[in-house]
Motif scaffolding. Sequence first.
Motif, mmCIF file in Angstrom:
data_model
loop_
_atom_site.group_PDB
_atom_site.id
_atom_site.type_symbol
_atom_site.label_atom_id
_atom_site.label_comp_id
_atom_site.label_asym_id
_atom_site.label_seq_id
_atom_site.Cartn_x
_atom_site.Cartn_y
_atom_site.Cartn_z
ATOM 1 N N GLU A 109 0.813 -1.218 0.000
ATOM 2 C CA GLU A 109 0.000 0.000 0.000
ATOM 3 C C GLU A 109 0.848 1.271 0.000
ATOM 4 O OE1 GLU A 109 -2.613 -0.227 3.307
ATOM 5 O OE2 GLU A 109 -3.704 -1.991 2.563
ATOM 6 N N ASN A 110 1.950 1.249 0.742
ATOM 7 C CA ASN A 110 2.723 2.477 0.941
ATOM 8 C C ASN A 110 3.942 2.611 0.033
ATOM 9 O OD1 ASN A 110 1.589 3.847 3.610
ATOM 10 N ND2 ASN A 110 1.529 1.629 3.902
ATOM 11 N N GLN A 114 2.719 3.282 -4.745
ATOM 12 C CA GLN A 114 3.290 4.593 -5.067
ATOM 13 C C GLN A 114 4.446 4.485 -6.065
ATOM 14 O OE1 GLN A 114 1.671 7.138 -3.775
ATOM 15 N NE2 GLN A 114 0.377 5.774 -2.555
#
Length: 300
Positions: A109-110, A114
């Motif tokens: 997710e992080n 990205q």
Amino acid sequence: MINTIAEKPKYPFEWLDITDPNEEELKQLTETHSLHKSSIKDWLQPDHLPKYEKVGDYVFIIFRLHSEKVGPEADTVPELTDKVAIFMFEEKVITLHRKPWDAPNFIAENQLEQHQCKDTLHLVNEIIKSCLSTYEAPSAKLTSDIEFYEENMFLKNRRPSLLKGLYYLRRRVEVTRRIIMLSHEIVDKMDAPDHSNAYTRDTRDLFVKMQNIYDTLFENMNQLVMIYFSISSQRTNEIVRVLTLFSVFFMPLTFIVGIYGMNFEFMPELRMKYGYPVVMIVMGLITVAIYGWFKKKGWL
């Protein structure tokens, strides 16, 4: 259970996260990805310590993260930590672990979403950083426990269970500190000069921080154990001092009583009319003299 966290062509690499595989899954994994049997053997050992080695066309890493739940008497490597095996290929990463692990979803997710992980080295660096961060909360808990035992030793009555608790606390600090120390080579390899960057330096900074915290905890723990035995010795000396004072008071009185208890026929004092009160007065004077002497010396 095999979970594909990242796959091509969406990402520049593939990441397979495998939780508690059975024998058939391990066999299939070994054959499909050409994993060496020695690497699988190392991963199967529950108490294997951290390691970094180059095997064929991949890098094999064993890293230990701190367990989420630790019993009050946990003092061994398998009880305090969980093992994660990392197989880092040029365009593929495989992670193996026994217990459920939240790091893959967090990194996905992080970092992955990205598009911050450009290669497998960057991904593995994030995995190791995530493992290292699991030691932060336990260090705060250990600090709190040390303060609790310190307060009990100085301000409250010493209980028999205190020494047992100190033993397990010291063991937890010692084992965790050793695991972090043995992870030094892994962090060094990840932050090697030829591919060092801001991300790998962050991992090294986190490692140094954890190492310093647990070194301090270890020193504090050793001092606490020494203080415990010093206080125990002081209390023992205090008891011996009190008993010694009592024995000094009664020693001359016992001597006098012993002499006049021999009952020889020709003891001249036996027929003295005031012999008994005189002896009692003498014994009283001796007691007062001893008391005054102790007071003057500051022993009372």
